[in-house]
Design an enzyme around this catalytic site. Structure first.
Site, PDB file in Angstrom:
ATOM      1  N   TRP A  89     -12.300  52.598 -15.010  1.00 44.29           N
ATOM      2  CA  TRP A  89     -11.223  52.184 -14.092  1.00 44.29           C
ATOM      3  C   TRP A  89      -9.920  52.892 -14.394  1.00 44.29           C
ATOM      4  O   TRP A  89      -9.187  53.274 -13.473  1.00 44.29           O
ATOM      5  CB  TRP A  89     -11.070  50.662 -14.088  1.00 44.29           C
ATOM      6  N   ASP A 163      -3.748  46.874 -15.504  1.00 41.48           N
ATOM      7  CA  ASP A 163      -4.756  46.466 -14.520  1.00 41.48           C
ATOM      8  C   ASP A 163      -5.563  45.364 -15.199  1.00 41.48           C
ATOM      9  O   ASP A 163      -6.383  45.642 -16.075  1.00 41.48           O
ATOM     10  CB  ASP A 163      -5.634  47.675 -14.172  1.00 41.48           C
ATOM     11  N   LYS A 187     -12.893  38.616  -9.335  1.00 39.91           N
ATOM     12  CA  LYS A 187     -13.642  38.303 -10.550  1.00 39.91           C
ATOM     13  C   LYS A 187     -13.387  36.860 -10.970  1.00 39.91           C
ATOM     14  O   LYS A 187     -14.316  36.071 -11.082  1.00 39.91           O
ATOM     15  CB  LYS A 187     -13.242  39.224 -11.709  1.00 39.91           C
TER      16      LYS A 187
HETATM   17  N1  PMP Z   1      -9.915  47.754 -11.754  1.00 44.56           N
HETATM   18  C1  PMP Z   1     -10.827  47.026 -12.419  1.00 44.56           C
HETATM   19  C2  PMP Z   1     -10.596  46.716 -13.858  1.00 44.56           C
HETATM   20  C3  PMP Z   1     -11.978  46.569 -11.755  1.00 44.56           C
HETATM   21  O1  PMP Z   1     -12.895  45.846 -12.408  1.00 44.56           O
HETATM   22  C4  PMP Z   1     -12.156  46.867 -10.398  1.00 44.56           C
HETATM   23  C5  PMP Z   1     -13.330  46.372  -9.610  1.00 44.56           C
HETATM   24  N2  PMP Z   1     -14.487  46.132 -10.276  1.00 44.56           N
HETATM   25  C6  PMP Z   1     -11.202  47.646  -9.775  1.00 44.56           C
HETATM   26  C7  PMP Z   1     -10.090  48.058 -10.464  1.00 44.56           C
HETATM   27  C8  PMP Z   1     -11.347  48.030  -8.339  1.00 44.56           C
HETATM   28  O2  PMP Z   1     -11.024  46.945  -7.564  1.00 44.56           O
HETATM   29  P1  PMP Z   1     -11.264  46.904  -5.994  1.00 44.56           P
HETATM   30  O3  PMP Z   1     -12.694  47.106  -5.758  1.00 44.56           O
HETATM   31  O4  PMP Z   1     -10.738  45.548  -5.670  1.00 44.56           O
HETATM   32  O5  PMP Z   1     -10.416  47.992  -5.395  1.00 44.56           O
END
Ligand code: PMP
Length: 356
Positions: A89, A163, A187
């Protein structure tokens, strides 16, 4: 997994919220009823996460990946931004930010395969960086910062952006070390479609001209998250989750402190079972293992499909690892009770007994 009590309440109120004659999805976001829902959700979240007054709580859309662009659009001032890359991420966050600013890598654990956290003492922080970004829980790799870095002590005056999508509300946040935190709700908080942003007042008002108005934090804050229609259903369900979290107890602890204790116990149970067996393994450094996402591998890869099939039959769902990592991944978010982890561990032992 969502708390069953939250789903039950949302179901019971689906057609008629508190005698209003309409469900939350049918309300005007500017009406009195939704105004109450929004105000309560914000107040409860502030209490739950002990968010100090100088931070704004914003309910937005766009998800974690949306924020990868929205944060640099608002905070970078087109200048230098430092990224601490620790997994899939933060790799994505760094890549996206390059479109808007000089996005540098201050530290990375890519060489070791995203299995340990780079020591903050060795981070190459830039002078005058607009902010430093890290992902405080790497969902795919199963790495978590057990403590947020103190950037001031590292000689940087830049605000820290985290994040916290995949461990929000699972443990307290040290706001004294944070400038902005963002996370998708899907989550630990509620349905996908809601994005939570908690941002220090002084960071507002510096957006690039190209920043869309609906994503300008100043505009969103000035309009109490109602510049455009907010994700009303998501805010409502997250609000129910905040109430549920505030009511949780573990010993003398309540709320997010209680969740932290419960989550630590859940994670310990699972990691101990993995470490205590030669049939299962987890490769992440012990000091930074995630309490939410636990990747693990079977010694014999060819048994993966059998493992998953038996797990499904035992009511243990969604254990397949992310395709980039392979193996298994147990996501033991807030709503997963200790009993759920006990059931997983019992299943793992039985599978090992039959197949080792
Ligand atoms: N950052 C993290 C730490 C994540 O776990 C996720 C999704 N699993 C995201 C960003 C991406 O999020 P989204 O799919 O809501 O754009």
């Amino acid at each position: 997994m969502m708390p069953e009590a939250v789903l039950q309440q949302a179901a019971a109120e689906m057609l008629d919220w508190h005698g209003s004659g309409m469900g939350v999805m049918e309300m005007s976001h500017r009406g009195k009823e939704f105004g109450e829902i929004l105000a309560r959700a914000e107040g409860d979240l502030r209490r739950l996460l002990h968010v100090p007054e100088q931070f704004h709580i914003l309910f937005m859309q766009g998800g974690g990946l949306g924020e990868n662009a929205i944060v640099p659009l608002n905070l970078s001032r087109g200048g230098t931004v430092d990224f601490v890359v620790t997994g899939s991420w933060s790799v994505k966050s760094h890549k996206e930010a390059q479109r808007y600013c000089d996005a540098r890598i201050a530290a990375s654990n890519a060489e070791g395969g995203h299995l340990s956290l780079p020591d903050p003492a060795g981070w190459q922080l830039s002078d005058g960086a607009s902010y430093v970004h890290l992902c405080s829980n790497e969902t795919i790799n199963g790495i978590e910062f057990q403590e947020l870095p103190d950037l001031k002590a590292l000689g940087s005056s830049a605000p820290l952006v985290i994040d916290f999508s995949s461990h929000v509300a699972s443990r307290p946040v040290d706001w004294s070390r944070v400038g902005l935190a963002f996370g998708g709700a899907q989550k630990n908080l509620g349905p996908a479609g809601l994005t939570l942003v908690v941002v220090r007042d002084e960071l507002l008002g510096h957006a690039l001209d190209i920043c869309p108005s609906a994503f300008n934090y100043r505009t969103v804050a000035d309009n109490q998250s109602m510049y455009n229609t907010p994700p009303t259903w998501g805010i409502y369900v997250a609000g129910l989750t905040f109430q549920w979290l505030l009511a949780q107890k573990e010993g003398e602890l309540t709320g997010v402190e209680a969740m932290a204790r419960r989550n630590a116990a859940k994670a310990k149970l699972l990691y101990d079972a993995i470490d205590g067996s030669s049939f299962y393994s987890n490769r992440v450094d012990v000091g930074c293992r995630s309490r939410m996402n636990v990747p693990f591998f079977l010694a014999d890869d060819s048994r993966n499909a059998d493992f998953l099939e038996g797990a499904r039959a035992a009511g243990l769902l969604q254990l397949k690892g992310h395709k980039s990592v392979g193996g298994m991944r147990a996501s033991i978010y807030n709503a997963m009770p200790l009993e759920g982890v006990q059931a997983l561990v019992a299943y793992m032992r039985e599978f090992e007994r039959l197949h080792a």
